[in-house]
Design a protein around this motif. Structure first.
Motif, PDB file in Angstrom:
ATOM      1  N   SER A 237     -15.448   2.200  -9.262  1.00  0.00           N
ATOM      2  CA  SER A 237     -16.693   1.720  -8.648  1.00  0.00           C
ATOM      3  C   SER A 237     -17.652   2.865  -8.353  1.00  0.00           C
ATOM      4  O   SER A 237     -18.868   2.662  -8.280  1.00  0.00           O
ATOM      5  CB  SER A 237     -16.393   0.943  -7.361  1.00  0.00           C
ATOM      6  N   HIS A 238     -17.122   4.071  -8.181  1.00  0.00           N
ATOM      7  CA  HIS A 238     -17.979   5.223  -7.916  1.00  0.00           C
ATOM      8  C   HIS A 238     -18.854   5.531  -9.125  1.00  0.00           C
ATOM      9  O   HIS A 238     -20.039   5.871  -8.984  1.00  0.00           O
ATOM     10  CB  HIS A 238     -17.136   6.443  -7.548  1.00  0.00           C
ATOM     11  N   TRP A 239     -18.274   5.419 -10.336  1.00  0.00           N
ATOM     12  CA  TRP A 239     -19.050   5.661 -11.547  1.00  0.00           C
ATOM     13  C   TRP A 239     -20.100   4.574 -11.747  1.00  0.00           C
ATOM     14  O   TRP A 239     -21.213   4.849 -12.220  1.00  0.00           O
ATOM     15  CB  TRP A 239     -18.132   5.754 -12.761  1.00  0.00           C
ATOM     16  N   VAL A 240     -19.762   3.334 -11.391  1.00  0.00           N
ATOM     17  CA  VAL A 240     -20.742   2.250 -11.458  1.00  0.00           C
ATOM     18  C   VAL A 240     -21.918   2.542 -10.535  1.00  0.00           C
ATOM     19  O   VAL A 240     -23.088   2.373 -10.914  1.00  0.00           O
ATOM     20  CB  VAL A 240     -20.089   0.895 -11.080  1.00  0.00           C
ATOM     21  N   ALA A 241     -21.598   3.016  -9.327  1.00  0.00           N
ATOM     22  CA  ALA A 241     -22.655   3.337  -8.358  1.00  0.00           C
ATOM     23  C   ALA A 241     -23.584   4.421  -8.894  1.00  0.00           C
ATOM     24  O   ALA A 241     -24.810   4.342  -8.730  1.00  0.00           O
ATOM     25  CB  ALA A 241     -22.035   3.785  -7.036  1.00  0.00           C
ATOM     26  N   ILE A 242     -23.019   5.423  -9.541  1.00  0.00           N
ATOM     27  CA  ILE A 242     -23.830   6.516 -10.096  1.00  0.00           C
ATOM     28  C   ILE A 242     -24.833   5.974 -11.118  1.00  0.00           C
ATOM     29  O   ILE A 242     -26.026   6.309 -11.079  1.00  0.00           O
ATOM     30  CB  ILE A 242     -22.927   7.583 -10.743  1.00  0.00           C
ATOM     31  N   VAL A 243     -24.356   5.112 -12.012  1.00  0.00           N
ATOM     32  CA  VAL A 243     -25.233   4.562 -13.053  1.00  0.00           C
ATOM     33  C   VAL A 243     -26.338   3.708 -12.422  1.00  0.00           C
ATOM     34  O   VAL A 243     -27.524   3.830 -12.779  1.00  0.00           O
ATOM     35  CB  VAL A 243     -24.421   3.722 -14.056  1.00  0.00           C
ATOM     36  N   LEU A 244     -25.987   2.860 -11.468  1.00  0.00           N
ATOM     37  CA  LEU A 244     -26.982   1.981 -10.853  1.00  0.00           C
ATOM     38  C   LEU A 244     -27.999   2.772 -10.035  1.00  0.00           C
ATOM     39  O   LEU A 244     -29.201   2.440 -10.039  1.00  0.00           O
ATOM     40  CB  LEU A 244     -26.286   0.945  -9.970  1.00  0.00           C
ATOM     41  N   MET A 245     -27.545   3.806  -9.332  1.00  0.00           N
ATOM     42  CA  MET A 245     -28.484   4.637  -8.583  1.00  0.00           C
ATOM     43  C   MET A 245     -29.471   5.319  -9.518  1.00  0.00           C
ATOM     44  O   MET A 245     -30.664   5.417  -9.219  1.00  0.00           O
ATOM     45  CB  MET A 245     -27.723   5.674  -7.748  1.00  0.00           C
ATOM     46  N   LEU A 302     -15.777  16.296 -10.099  1.00  0.00           N
ATOM     47  CA  LEU A 302     -16.994  15.813 -10.757  1.00  0.00           C
ATOM     48  C   LEU A 302     -17.411  14.462 -10.201  1.00  0.00           C
ATOM     49  O   LEU A 302     -18.606  14.224  -9.942  1.00  0.00           O
ATOM     50  CB  LEU A 302     -16.760  15.714 -12.259  1.00  0.00           C
ATOM     51  N   ARG A 303     -16.440  13.573  -9.998  1.00  0.00           N
ATOM     52  CA  ARG A 303     -16.743  12.233  -9.465  1.00  0.00           C
ATOM     53  C   ARG A 303     -17.274  12.314  -8.034  1.00  0.00           C
ATOM     54  O   ARG A 303     -18.313  11.716  -7.707  1.00  0.00           O
ATOM     55  CB  ARG A 303     -15.482  11.370  -9.514  1.00  0.00           C
ATOM     56  N   ILE A 304     -16.605  13.070  -7.184  1.00  0.00           N
ATOM     57  CA  ILE A 304     -17.005  13.174  -5.775  1.00  0.00           C
ATOM     58  C   ILE A 304     -18.377  13.826  -5.651  1.00  0.00           C
ATOM     59  O   ILE A 304     -19.260  13.351  -4.914  1.00  0.00           O
ATOM     60  CB  ILE A 304     -15.943  13.965  -4.977  1.00  0.00           C
ATOM     61  N   VAL A 305     -18.562  14.911  -6.379  1.00  0.00           N
ATOM     62  CA  VAL A 305     -19.847  15.611  -6.324  1.00  0.00           C
ATOM     63  C   VAL A 305     -20.966  14.738  -6.889  1.00  0.00           C
ATOM     64  O   VAL A 305     -22.050  14.654  -6.307  1.00  0.00           O
ATOM     65  CB  VAL A 305     -19.755  16.943  -7.101  1.00  0.00           C
ATOM     66  N   SER A 306     -20.699  14.073  -8.014  1.00  0.00           N
ATOM     67  CA  SER A 306     -21.743  13.269  -8.652  1.00  0.00           C
ATOM     68  C   SER A 306     -22.195  12.131  -7.752  1.00  0.00           C
ATOM     69  O   SER A 306     -23.402  11.856  -7.652  1.00  0.00           O
ATOM     70  CB  SER A 306     -21.236  12.714  -9.988  1.00  0.00           C
ATOM     71  N   VAL A 307     -21.260  11.453  -7.091  1.00  0.00           N
ATOM     72  CA  VAL A 307     -21.637  10.376  -6.174  1.00  0.00           C
ATOM     73  C   VAL A 307     -22.530  10.914  -5.069  1.00  0.00           C
ATOM     74  O   VAL A 307     -23.606  10.362  -4.774  1.00  0.00           O
ATOM     75  CB  VAL A 307     -20.391   9.702  -5.564  1.00  0.00           C
ATOM     76  N   ASN A 308     -22.108  12.008  -4.439  1.00  0.00           N
ATOM     77  CA  ASN A 308     -22.863  12.526  -3.296  1.00  0.00           C
ATOM     78  C   ASN A 308     -24.198  13.134  -3.706  1.00  0.00           C
ATOM     79  O   ASN A 308     -25.214  12.921  -3.039  1.00  0.00           O
ATOM     80  CB  ASN A 308     -22.019  13.559  -2.547  1.00  0.00           C
ATOM     81  N   VAL A 309     -24.220  13.884  -4.793  1.00  0.00           N
ATOM     82  CA  VAL A 309     -25.464  14.514  -5.245  1.00  0.00           C
ATOM     83  C   VAL A 309     -26.470  13.457  -5.701  1.00  0.00           C
ATOM     84  O   VAL A 309     -27.640  13.461  -5.288  1.00  0.00           O
ATOM     85  CB  VAL A 309     -25.197  15.533  -6.375  1.00  0.00           C
ATOM     86  N   VAL A 310     -26.028  12.533  -6.556  1.00  0.00           N
ATOM     87  CA  VAL A 310     -26.926  11.484  -7.041  1.00  0.00           C
ATOM     88  C   VAL A 310     -27.399  10.615  -5.876  1.00  0.00           C
ATOM     89  O   VAL A 310     -28.570  10.217  -5.817  1.00  0.00           O
ATOM     90  CB  VAL A 310     -26.230  10.620  -8.111  1.00  0.00           C
ATOM     91  N   SER A 311     -26.510  10.343  -4.920  1.00  0.00           N
ATOM     92  CA  SER A 311     -26.875   9.535  -3.761  1.00  0.00           C
ATOM     93  C   SER A 311     -27.966  10.202  -2.931  1.00  0.00           C
ATOM     94  O   SER A 311     -28.926   9.556  -2.507  1.00  0.00           O
ATOM     95  CB  SER A 311     -25.641   9.278  -2.892  1.00  0.00           C
TER      96      SER A 311
END
Length: 483
Positions: A237-245, A302-311
């Protein structure tokens, strides 16, 4: 201001309030589905009061032959957002039994898609409250703007003017008729939301969680159904969130252009390329840093950083762990990222990527002018000449957003808040990001413990940031109110 003009403004705000009242039927339906009929009264009364207020403004009718000037649009924009927030706060007061200050703060944070919250215990909260918070962000993201673009032409009022007072999109029109633009924008917005619901559900979320998170992801708002935010859910779900953001942070006008045949509209846009390139480099560099300084595997880093940075960059406000505990480098990096924002014409807040790119273009031109004083240096961005009006507006906005953040931070410090909380709280409010930094309002905290005066000032900062400051500040000039 003439009485017919005020009647027209009231008529339009009344339409917004009626729409808000009707939308409260969705939380009521949610209560019936989840078998919580005891909470129905909160939304029934709120919907009834909002509907009556809207009808009171609409029933007198719109005066004939009234032409709204550009300055009237600024008043309409600010008044409509304030009016919607005041009435949308009622269900939270009645359902969650919080003060009007907390309810207004939560609602303003929702409608401006900031994502800051004063609520705790979300995992056990009423499903109606959760869906209402998500709906406010979804409507605030682009729903109200698109609705205005669709409605105002029917009233013989230029709908695109209101769109431009709420966003920094100064690009070319994608189509000649604004109501057609609204249809395409709404279609794209709905499509992204529906695809997000399906993707979140396939990633392991329940349908209810998927619906909520899809609305707040596409709106780049960041409200979650859990106190742990995305940390409660599976990595997929974290990768889904990145794409939608990311989808929500790109210009919606370019999506419309793509639908109308210009397939390379997004790829060829200088702002989009710069924005995605910046995110890619930042996520990769930060992931390598976290990989070397923690026990995470590179993929997890990569997943943790990408979620937080993109967010943070898209001003969404989701959190995956507490990145403020990663050390001084991370704290400073995330503080800088707070100011970036997404692209113009998107649901994101912040300074917006194009302003940074224009600033670099101007710097490069000035440096060349110093080396070649007699040369005529062309200043272009995205294929367009940078005229004096664009440069002046960017400089004005950048100056006033800095001054606004500084003034709010100073006031928060006067109330007794520590420098970290005061400065990052002001920045996250004006940039519509959500969480600040530090133990109080950081990714693992919330804004509940702040004094009421601080919440009102931060709510004002959210509105200023969402409407890009100048739209609101112009109302406080003497010349605005002169005939």
């Amino acid at each position: 201001m003439a009485l017919p003009t005020l009647r027209t403004l009231g008529f339009i705000i009344g339409i917004f309030l009626i729409t808000l009242a009707v939308s409260m039927a969705i939380p009521m339906l949610t209560l019936l589905i989840f078998e919580h009929p005891e909470d129905l009264n909160a939304f029934l009364w709120s919907s009834l009061i909002t509907l009556v207020a809207g009808l009171a403004l609409v029933v007198p009718g719109r005066p004939e032959h009234v032409h709204l000037r550009p300055r009237d649009m600024y008043l309409l924009t600010t008044a409509s957002w304030l009016g919607v927030c005041l009435f949308a706060a009622m269900p939270m007061m009645l359902l969650h039994h919080i003060s009007f200050t907390d309810a207004f703060f939560e609602t303003m944070s929702g409608v401006t898609t900031t994502g800051s919250t004063v609520l705790t215990g979300l995992d056990e909260a009423s499903p109606a409250l959760l869906i209402w918070r998500s709906m406010l962000q979804w409507l605030g993201g682009i729903g109200f703007i698109a609705m205005a673009v669709a409605i105002l032409p029917l009233l013989r009022i230029g709908g695109m003017r209101l769109f431009q007072t709420e966003s920094s999109d100064w690009g070319e029109k994608v189509m000649p008729r604004s109501h057609m633009a609204a249809k395409y924008i709404v279609a794209v917005y709905l499509a992204f939301t529906l695809l997000g619901v399906i993707a979140y559900w396939l990633s392991g979320m329940s349908w209810f969680d998927a619906i909520n998170h899809s609305m707040t992801s596409v709106a780049t708002g960041g409200y979650s159904t859990s106190d742990a935010s995305l940390g409660k859910f599976d990595p997929a779900s974290h990768w889904v969130a990145i794409v939608l953001m990311l989808l929500g942070s790109l210009p919606f006008t370019l999506y419309v252009a793509s639908l109308r045949g210009n397939r390379k509209a997004l790829i060829q846009d200088e702002q989009v390329r710069g924005f995605l390139g910046m995110l890619l480099i930042t996520c990769l560099a930060f992931s390598v840093w976290l990989w070397f300084n923690s026990d995470h595997s590179f993929l997890d880093a990569l997943r943790i950083v990408s979620v937080n940075v993109v967010s943070v960059v898209t001003t969404t406000g989701y959190a995956l762990g507490d990145y403020s505990t990663w050390g001084g480098f991370a704290v400073m990096a995330f503080f800088y990222l707070t100011f970036v924002g997404g692209c113009s014409g998107s649901t994101s807040g912040g300074l917006k990527m194009f302003r940074f790119q224009v600033a670099v273009t101007l710097l490069h031109a000035n440096l060349k002018q110093l080396v070649h004083p007699r040369a005529v240096i062309k200043q272009q961005y995205n294929g367009h000449n940078l005229d004096e009006e664009i440069v002046r507006s960017i400089l004005t906005f950048s100056f006033f957003i800095t001054m606004t953040i500084g003034a709010i931070a100073l006031f928060l410090a006067l109330l007794g808040l520590d420098p970290m909380t005061a400065l990052t709280g002001a920045a996250t409010a004006v940039c519509n990001v959500g969480p600040g930094l530090g133990p109080i309002i950081g990714p693992a905290g919330n804004f509940a413990s702040l004094p009421d005066a601080a919440k009102w000032v931060l709510a004002a900062g959210m509105l200023l940031g969402r409407l890009e400051i100048i739209t609101v500040l112009v109302l406080f000039t003497a010349s605005f109110w002169r005939h």
